[in-house]
Design an enzyme around this catalytic site. Sequence first.
Site, mmCIF file in Angstrom:
data_model
loop_
_atom_site.group_PDB
_atom_site.id
_atom_site.type_symbol
_atom_site.label_atom_id
_atom_site.label_comp_id
_atom_site.label_asym_id
_atom_site.label_seq_id
_atom_site.Cartn_x
_atom_site.Cartn_y
_atom_site.Cartn_z
ATOM 1 N N ASP A 48 -33.247 2.174 -4.283
ATOM 2 C CA ASP A 48 -34.045 2.772 -3.212
ATOM 3 C C ASP A 48 -35.091 3.657 -3.886
ATOM 4 O O ASP A 48 -34.740 4.605 -4.597
ATOM 5 C CB ASP A 48 -33.079 3.613 -2.338
ATOM 6 C CG ASP A 48 -33.791 4.307 -1.190
ATOM 7 O OD1 ASP A 48 -35.036 4.240 -1.128
ATOM 8 O OD2 ASP A 48 -33.090 4.920 -0.357
ATOM 9 N N GLY A 69 -43.299 -1.582 -3.865
ATOM 10 C CA GLY A 69 -42.315 -1.091 -2.895
ATOM 11 C C GLY A 69 -42.892 -0.048 -1.952
ATOM 12 O O GLY A 69 -43.863 0.627 -2.261
ATOM 13 N N GLY A 70 -42.241 0.098 -0.814
ATOM 14 C CA GLY A 70 -42.665 1.108 0.154
ATOM 15 C C GLY A 70 -42.829 0.515 1.533
ATOM 16 O O GLY A 70 -42.458 -0.631 1.790
ATOM 17 N N SER A 72 -45.064 -1.005 4.307
ATOM 18 C CA SER A 72 -46.271 -1.784 4.030
ATOM 19 C C SER A 72 -47.275 -1.858 5.184
ATOM 20 O O SER A 72 -48.279 -2.567 5.071
ATOM 21 C CB SER A 72 -45.888 -3.198 3.606
ATOM 22 O OG SER A 72 -45.336 -3.881 4.701
ATOM 23 N N TYR A 133 -50.382 5.375 6.890
ATOM 24 C CA TYR A 133 -50.151 4.433 5.787
ATOM 25 C C TYR A 133 -51.300 4.494 4.769
ATOM 26 O O TYR A 133 -51.067 4.589 3.550
ATOM 27 C CB TYR A 133 -50.002 3.028 6.385
ATOM 28 C CG TYR A 133 -50.053 1.908 5.387
ATOM 29 C CD1 TYR A 133 -49.002 1.709 4.496
ATOM 30 C CD2 TYR A 133 -51.141 1.044 5.333
ATOM 31 C CE1 TYR A 133 -49.048 0.666 3.571
ATOM 32 C CE2 TYR A 133 -51.188 0.007 4.424
ATOM 33 C CZ TYR A 133 -50.133 -0.176 3.543
ATOM 34 O OH TYR A 133 -50.183 -1.204 2.633
ATOM 35 N N LYS A 137 -51.510 5.696 0.690
ATOM 36 C CA LYS A 137 -52.085 4.933 -0.433
ATOM 37 C C LYS A 137 -53.082 5.788 -1.205
ATOM 38 O O LYS A 137 -53.182 5.686 -2.428
ATOM 39 C CB LYS A 137 -52.717 3.640 0.079
ATOM 40 C CG LYS A 137 -51.714 2.653 0.644
ATOM 41 C CD LYS A 137 -50.692 2.255 -0.412
ATOM 42 C CE LYS A 137 -49.676 1.240 0.072
ATOM 43 N NZ LYS A 137 -48.699 0.868 -0.971
ATOM 44 N N ARG A 171 -61.006 -11.124 10.168
ATOM 45 C CA ARG A 171 -61.009 -9.964 9.262
ATOM 46 C C ARG A 171 -60.513 -10.353 7.881
ATOM 47 O O ARG A 171 -61.061 -9.948 6.860
ATOM 48 C CB ARG A 171 -60.150 -8.831 9.829
ATOM 49 C CG ARG A 171 -60.280 -7.525 9.041
ATOM 50 C CD ARG A 171 -59.523 -6.379 9.705
ATOM 51 N NE ARG A 171 -58.095 -6.438 9.439
ATOM 52 C CZ ARG A 171 -57.508 -5.892 8.362
ATOM 53 N NH1 ARG A 171 -58.221 -5.234 7.484
ATOM 54 N NH2 ARG A 171 -56.210 -5.993 8.201
#
Length: 274
Positions: A48, A69-70, A72, A133, A137, A171
């Site tokens: 994890d 990971g994470g 998304s 989100y 990033k 898009r």
Amino acid sequence: MKTILMTGAAVGVGTHLRRELAGRYALRLSDLRPMKPLGRGETFVRGDIARLADMLRATKGVDAIVHLGGYSVEGSWPAIQRANIVGCYNVFEAARRNAVRRIVFASSNHAVGFYRRDQVIDHRVAPRPDSRYGVSKVFGEALASLYADKYGMQVMCLRIGNVNPEPIDKRRLSIWLSPRDLAQLVAIGIEHPAIRFEIAYGVSGNARSWYDNSNAARLGYCPRDDSERYAAEVLARERPGDARAELYQGGAFVHLEEVENPAAPRGKRKGRRT
Ligand code: 15L
């Protein structure tokens, strides 16, 4: 052969990348979910990213990390914070403690999603995240910059568009990244001798791109794919969308509170409006 740790390897981008990198690197795959079957040259460490101890175990002895990971897509703050803020920190910090110097960080087009579609942007523009989100990033890119400057780490941040065998809508014609172009960018991030801290756009050579990807080109990226060959078919099935989404590069992320999450259990994937 180099050993590469791939976090978040069980779904999405990880699935494509495993296929593309098979035989080229020994892959240590890591995820919350158990993964079976494994291919030749693959090993699995369950972990994890929100637990530093797990990441210390996973990063031990590898030559480089591809951090996919994470969380998304856009989600609740606790979910984003746990996976993308705490989780991202743990991966960088575990790498530092285990003297792993190379990281390819899966950033996202959503770090700059509030730029308009009539603008062409390069890797030097100020971030304009379109979501929590997207903010996470931007945090990851800032962490990469810190670890490069302070600890001499070599980090390539890829602002990934949308990885799929084919572009799925209008898009995505502008931000599509084919699996083999993704693999080329990741290999540059792992191998290029002169990387310190880099930002590049993770997109194929799309004629409709919103990005000036000259930093990737400078590092030797030569995309093999262009979404244009799918354009007629994609546009024929396109239906008019939300006006805000149409205006900005980030699409629905600019107005939805939760975006359809491909990793969520069936029946719980739908997005939620503000
Ligand atoms: C992303 O950053 C997400 O991880 C992915 O699931 C897609 O939503 C993609 O952006 C996109 O913008 O299409």
